[in-house]
Write a protein that holds these residues in place. Structure first.
Motif, PDB file in Angstrom:
ATOM      1  N   HIS A 155       3.338   6.216  13.957  1.00 40.07           N
ATOM      2  CA  HIS A 155       2.809   4.850  14.055  1.00 40.07           C
ATOM      3  C   HIS A 155       3.947   3.839  14.190  1.00 40.07           C
ATOM      4  O   HIS A 155       3.848   2.879  14.969  1.00 40.07           O
ATOM      5  CB  HIS A 155       1.928   4.506  12.852  1.00 40.07           C
ATOM      6  N   LEU A 156       5.019   4.053  13.432  1.00 45.44           N
ATOM      7  CA  LEU A 156       6.175   3.162  13.516  1.00 45.44           C
ATOM      8  C   LEU A 156       6.748   3.190  14.933  1.00 45.44           C
ATOM      9  O   LEU A 156       7.014   2.139  15.528  1.00 45.44           O
ATOM     10  CB  LEU A 156       7.232   3.582  12.494  1.00 45.44           C
ATOM     11  N   LEU A 157       6.930   4.386  15.473  1.00 49.26           N
ATOM     12  CA  LEU A 157       7.479   4.527  16.825  1.00 49.26           C
ATOM     13  C   LEU A 157       6.556   3.906  17.874  1.00 49.26           C
ATOM     14  O   LEU A 157       7.025   3.400  18.891  1.00 49.26           O
ATOM     15  CB  LEU A 157       7.738   6.001  17.138  1.00 49.26           C
ATOM     16  N   ASP A 158       5.259   3.944  17.611  1.00 47.01           N
ATOM     17  CA  ASP A 158       4.280   3.347  18.533  1.00 47.01           C
ATOM     18  C   ASP A 158       4.254   1.819  18.440  1.00 47.01           C
ATOM     19  O   ASP A 158       3.538   1.168  19.193  1.00 47.01           O
ATOM     20  CB  ASP A 158       2.864   3.863  18.228  1.00 47.01           C
ATOM     21  N   GLY A 159       4.994   1.254  17.470  1.00 49.11           N
ATOM     22  CA  GLY A 159       4.968  -0.191  17.280  1.00 49.11           C
ATOM     23  C   GLY A 159       3.767  -0.655  16.476  1.00 49.11           C
ATOM     24  O   GLY A 159       3.391  -1.824  16.513  1.00 49.11           O
ATOM     25  N   ASP A 160       3.157   0.279  15.738  1.00 44.98           N
ATOM     26  CA  ASP A 160       1.958  -0.002  14.946  1.00 44.98           C
ATOM     27  C   ASP A 160       2.190   0.485  13.512  1.00 44.98           C
ATOM     28  O   ASP A 160       1.510   1.393  13.037  1.00 44.98           O
ATOM     29  CB  ASP A 160       0.771   0.721  15.600  1.00 44.98           C
ATOM     30  N   PRO A 161       3.194  -0.068  12.812  1.00 45.06           N
ATOM     31  CA  PRO A 161       3.567   0.463  11.489  1.00 45.06           C
ATOM     32  C   PRO A 161       2.466   0.317  10.445  1.00 45.06           C
ATOM     33  O   PRO A 161       1.731  -0.664  10.452  1.00 45.06           O
ATOM     34  CB  PRO A 161       4.799  -0.351  11.110  1.00 45.06           C
ATOM     35  N   VAL A 162       2.381   1.322   9.579  1.00 43.57           N
ATOM     36  CA  VAL A 162       1.430   1.281   8.466  1.00 43.57           C
ATOM     37  C   VAL A 162       2.162   1.169   7.133  1.00 43.57           C
ATOM     38  O   VAL A 162       1.531   0.958   6.113  1.00 43.57           O
ATOM     39  CB  VAL A 162       0.494   2.521   8.450  1.00 43.57           C
ATOM     40  N   GLY A 163       3.479   1.315   7.137  1.00 40.07           N
ATOM     41  CA  GLY A 163       4.262   1.273   5.908  1.00 40.07           C
ATOM     42  C   GLY A 163       4.355   2.649   5.291  1.00 40.07           C
ATOM     43  O   GLY A 163       3.527   3.522   5.551  1.00 40.07           O
ATOM     44  N   PRO A 164       5.382   2.873   4.492  1.00 40.56           N
ATOM     45  CA  PRO A 164       5.612   4.199   3.927  1.00 40.56           C
ATOM     46  C   PRO A 164       4.509   4.621   2.959  1.00 40.56           C
ATOM     47  O   PRO A 164       3.935   3.793   2.258  1.00 40.56           O
ATOM     48  CB  PRO A 164       6.947   4.047   3.205  1.00 40.56           C
ATOM     49  N   ILE A 165       4.233   5.920   2.968  1.00 38.89           N
ATOM     50  CA  ILE A 165       3.292   6.524   2.021  1.00 38.89           C
ATOM     51  C   ILE A 165       4.104   7.568   1.263  1.00 38.89           C
ATOM     52  O   ILE A 165       4.473   8.595   1.811  1.00 38.89           O
ATOM     53  CB  ILE A 165       2.089   7.160   2.749  1.00 38.89           C
ATOM     54  N   ARG A 166       4.428   7.237   0.005  1.00 42.76           N
ATOM     55  CA  ARG A 166       5.339   8.083  -0.770  1.00 42.76           C
ATOM     56  C   ARG A 166       4.766   8.392  -2.145  1.00 42.76           C
ATOM     57  O   ARG A 166       3.981   7.639  -2.687  1.00 42.76           O
ATOM     58  CB  ARG A 166       6.661   7.351  -0.992  1.00 42.76           C
ATOM     59  N   GLY A 167       5.251   9.493  -2.704  1.00 43.20           N
ATOM     60  CA  GLY A 167       4.932   9.837  -4.080  1.00 43.20           C
ATOM     61  C   GLY A 167       3.441   9.959  -4.325  1.00 43.20           C
ATOM     62  O   GLY A 167       2.673  10.417  -3.480  1.00 43.20           O
ATOM     63  N   GLY A 168       3.015   9.516  -5.491  1.00 39.65           N
ATOM     64  CA  GLY A 168       1.613   9.636  -5.903  1.00 39.65           C
ATOM     65  C   GLY A 168       0.640   8.944  -4.974  1.00 39.65           C
ATOM     66  O   GLY A 168      -0.530   9.328  -4.884  1.00 39.65           O
ATOM     67  N   GLU A 169       1.102   7.919  -4.260  1.00 35.70           N
ATOM     68  CA  GLU A 169       0.228   7.211  -3.334  1.00 35.70           C
ATOM     69  C   GLU A 169      -0.309   8.141  -2.240  1.00 35.70           C
ATOM     70  O   GLU A 169      -1.388   7.915  -1.691  1.00 35.70           O
ATOM     71  CB  GLU A 169       0.983   6.042  -2.708  1.00 35.70           C
ATOM     72  N   ALA A 170       0.415   9.204  -1.930  1.00 35.51           N
ATOM     73  CA  ALA A 170      -0.016  10.142  -0.883  1.00 35.51           C
ATOM     74  C   ALA A 170      -1.376  10.758  -1.204  1.00 35.51           C
ATOM     75  O   ALA A 170      -2.125  11.130  -0.291  1.00 35.51           O
ATOM     76  CB  ALA A 170       1.035  11.238  -0.704  1.00 35.51           C
ATOM     77  N   LEU A 171      -1.705  10.848  -2.481  1.00 36.79           N
ATOM     78  CA  LEU A 171      -3.016  11.396  -2.868  1.00 36.79           C
ATOM     79  C   LEU A 171      -4.155  10.567  -2.302  1.00 36.79           C
ATOM     80  O   LEU A 171      -5.226  11.099  -2.005  1.00 36.79           O
ATOM     81  CB  LEU A 171      -3.126  11.473  -4.391  1.00 36.79           C
ATOM     82  N   ASP A 172      -3.926   9.272  -2.120  1.00 40.77           N
ATOM     83  CA  ASP A 172      -4.955   8.385  -1.573  1.00 40.77           C
ATOM     84  C   ASP A 172      -5.133   8.540  -0.069  1.00 40.77           C
ATOM     85  O   ASP A 172      -6.045   7.969   0.514  1.00 40.77           O
ATOM     86  CB  ASP A 172      -4.609   6.920  -1.871  1.00 40.77           C
ATOM     87  N   PHE A 173      -4.236   9.304   0.573  1.00 34.66           N
ATOM     88  CA  PHE A 173      -4.265   9.440   2.028  1.00 34.66           C
ATOM     89  C   PHE A 173      -4.426  10.900   2.467  1.00 34.66           C
ATOM     90  O   PHE A 173      -3.975  11.279   3.539  1.00 34.66           O
ATOM     91  CB  PHE A 173      -3.003   8.825   2.638  1.00 34.66           C
ATOM     92  N   GLY A 174      -5.059  11.714   1.642  1.00 34.32           N
ATOM     93  CA  GLY A 174      -5.406  13.076   2.048  1.00 34.32           C
ATOM     94  C   GLY A 174      -4.362  14.135   1.793  1.00 34.32           C
ATOM     95  O   GLY A 174      -4.464  15.250   2.326  1.00 34.32           O
ATOM     96  N   TRP A 175      -3.359  13.849   0.957  1.00 33.86           N
ATOM     97  CA  TRP A 175      -2.303  14.825   0.725  1.00 33.86           C
ATOM     98  C   TRP A 175      -2.849  16.153   0.195  1.00 33.86           C
ATOM     99  O   TRP A 175      -2.459  17.224   0.662  1.00 33.86           O
ATOM    100  CB  TRP A 175      -1.253  14.264  -0.241  1.00 33.86           C
ATOM    101  N   ALA A 176      -3.748  16.122  -0.772  1.00 38.25           N
ATOM    102  CA  ALA A 176      -4.266  17.369  -1.379  1.00 38.25           C
ATOM    103  C   ALA A 176      -4.994  18.222  -0.341  1.00 38.25           C
ATOM    104  O   ALA A 176      -4.828  19.445  -0.306  1.00 38.25           O
ATOM    105  CB  ALA A 176      -5.183  17.047  -2.558  1.00 38.25           C
ATOM    106  N   ARG A 177      -5.776  17.585   0.513  1.00 37.92           N
ATOM    107  CA  ARG A 177      -6.480  18.319   1.564  1.00 37.92           C
ATOM    108  C   ARG A 177      -5.475  18.952   2.535  1.00 37.92           C
ATOM    109  O   ARG A 177      -5.625  20.107   2.940  1.00 37.92           O
ATOM    110  CB  ARG A 177      -7.425  17.383   2.318  1.00 37.92           C
ATOM    111  N   LEU A 178      -4.421  18.214   2.873  1.00 37.13           N
ATOM    112  CA  LEU A 178      -3.377  18.748   3.752  1.00 37.13           C
ATOM    113  C   LEU A 178      -2.660  19.921   3.093  1.00 37.13           C
ATOM    114  O   LEU A 178      -2.420  20.949   3.732  1.00 37.13           O
ATOM    115  CB  LEU A 178      -2.368  17.652   4.111  1.00 37.13           C
TER     116      LEU A 178
END
Length: 175
Positions: free
Chosen positions: A142-165
């Protein structure tokens, strides 16, 4: 893209291969951008700060010592790093604490085939690392596409599907 609408993309090509008494997670991702642009995202501290699981104390595009600081919420954990090889724009290799990361960039027409070899201590760490790199590299895309979403790090990754991945990569790596 609105951060709340961010969802991880399809699973990447992955493998877990023995590397002496350790293991290499091999994670392959095709990006729509040329190697030079991908190289900048992998080496420049400002860009790394927008997608990587760590902050870099300096540009990683030249060999030498650095500090990579993992961020989890309000906590930061510093780890020593050494850039071992930096062959712009095709190969970047550095230590991160006890791990070794090797980024290989190969041109694919207008894009880049990015291969990460992350040396880990135990085989069962591979799905965990794969899930983390999956999210990070989706954010980098997304950053390279010019459409940044901001970093997803640490425990916050759980809110973005980390466990399913993690579970999906565990299944893929065990088959």
């Amino acid at each position: 893209m609105e951060r709340d609408n961010f969802r991880p993309g399809p699973l990447a090509e992955v493998a877990r291969v023995p590397a002496g008494d350790r293991w290499d997670l091999v994670f392959v991702r095709d990006l729509r951008h040329p190697p030079e642009k991908v190289w900048a995202a992998l080496t420049e501290p400002d860009q790394l700060g927008e997608w990587a699981p760590f902050l870099a104390s300096r540009d990683l595009g030249t060999p030498g010592e650095a500090t990579l600081s993992t961020v989890d919420g309000d906590r930061t954990f510093e780890a020593p790093a050494t850039v071992v090889r930096a062959e712009r724009p095709s190969l970047l290799e550095y230590t991160w604490g006890d791990d070794l990361l090797r980024w290989e960039l190969a041109p694919t027409g207008p894009g880049t085939r990015l291969t990460l070899r992350h040396r880990i201590e135990k085989a069962d760490q591979a799905p965990i690392m794969a899930a983390g790199w999956h999210l990070c590299l989706d954010v980098a895309g997304h950053l390279l596409d010019g459409d940044p979403v901001g970093p997803i790090r640490g425990g916050e990754a759980l809110d973005f599907g980390w466990a399913r991945l993690r579970d999906a990569y565990a299944e893929r790596l065990d088959s």
